[in-house]
Scaffold this active site. Structure first.
Site, PDB file in Angstrom:
ATOM      1  N   TYR A  98       0.841  -1.195   0.000  1.00  0.00           N
ATOM      2  CA  TYR A  98       0.000   0.000   0.000  1.00  0.00           C
ATOM      3  C   TYR A  98       0.877   1.246   0.000  1.00  0.00           C
ATOM      4  CZ  TYR A  98      -4.083  -2.881   0.883  1.00  0.00           C
ATOM      5  OH  TYR A  98      -5.089  -3.802   0.756  1.00  0.00           O
ATOM      6  N   ASN A 126     -12.461  -0.902  -5.195  1.00  0.00           N
ATOM      7  CA  ASN A 126     -12.256  -1.220  -6.610  1.00  0.00           C
ATOM      8  C   ASN A 126     -13.471  -1.980  -7.146  1.00  0.00           C
ATOM      9  OD1 ASN A 126     -11.367  -2.175  -9.110  1.00  0.00           O
ATOM     10  ND2 ASN A 126     -10.055  -3.739  -8.203  1.00  0.00           N
ATOM     11  N   HIS A 135      -5.973  -7.499  -5.650  1.00  0.00           N
ATOM     12  CA  HIS A 135      -5.490  -8.632  -4.855  1.00  0.00           C
ATOM     13  C   HIS A 135      -3.968  -8.666  -4.784  1.00  0.00           C
ATOM     14  CE1 HIS A 135      -5.732 -10.098  -9.028  1.00  0.00           C
ATOM     15  NE2 HIS A 135      -4.715 -10.898  -8.704  1.00  0.00           N
ATOM     16  N   GLU A 161      -1.432 -17.030  -9.644  1.00  0.00           N
ATOM     17  CA  GLU A 161      -0.469 -16.255 -10.418  1.00  0.00           C
ATOM     18  C   GLU A 161       0.979 -16.649 -10.119  1.00  0.00           C
ATOM     19  OE1 GLU A 161      -1.131 -12.033 -10.218  1.00  0.00           O
ATOM     20  OE2 GLU A 161      -3.281 -12.250 -10.616  1.00  0.00           O
TER      21      GLU A 161
END
Length: 177
Positions: A98, A126, A135, A161
């Protein structure tokens, strides 16, 4: 507005579009689900929704489809749209903090600094989940933090991913666990 459902490995997903623009992609039960939808929706099938389903098919098949292929039109404040655009720059299979998004947003907005908490609010709202990859944002201390769709879905997406989650942890308290 057009809306349809998409079945995915993380559960049912709702897609919303207006004309040729994609407005929303929400995992069923997601926090702020369809918060930006201000009118009744009808279930239908349009070119943009077909394109979005094809993008999701590719993503869930383990491919890395380009976000730029979709006509994204998330509704929100200028600040939120800046943050969402920055999220689209996070590479597939990687995470950022963040704080890093805050530094980037401050630079875009010509400010010397910005609070990570302000970024958290924008990330959490979002409206186009997965495609705008919220994410992929984690806490600076290694916390996976919350996810509007549920922390287990965030973990699933990151694992999908290929993100090595061994250095991250699930917090014991949070608003989106």
């Amino acid at each position: 507005m057009e809306m349809c459902r998409y079945m995915s490995p993380v559960g049912e997903i709702y897609l919303a579009a207006r004309g040729e623009k994609l407005l929303g992609v929400w995992i069923e039960g997601q926090k702020y689900f369809a918060a930006s939808v201000k009118e009744d929706v009808t279930v239908c099938d349009t070119p943009v929704l077909k394109l979005t389903r094809n993008w999701l098919d590719s993503y869930f098949a383990g491919e890395n489809p380009e976000t730029g292929l979709l006509p994204l039109a998330p509704e929100g404040s200028d600040f939120r749209r800046i943050v969402w655009k920055l999220l689209c720059e996070i590479p597939y299979g990687q995470v950022v903090t963040y704080g890093e998004i805050a530094r980037r947003a401050a630079a875009v907005m010509g400010k010397s600094r910005m609070a990570a908490q302000a970024i958290g609010g924008a990330v959490g709202h979002n409206p186009i989940s997965i495609i705008i990859p919220c994410h992929r944002v984690v806490g600076a201390n290694g916390s996976l933090t919350g996810y509007g769709g549920g922390i287990e879905k965030k973990i699933w997406l990151l694992n999908h991913e290929g993100v090595d989650l061994s250095e991250y942890y699930v917090p014991q308290k949070g608003t989106a666990l």
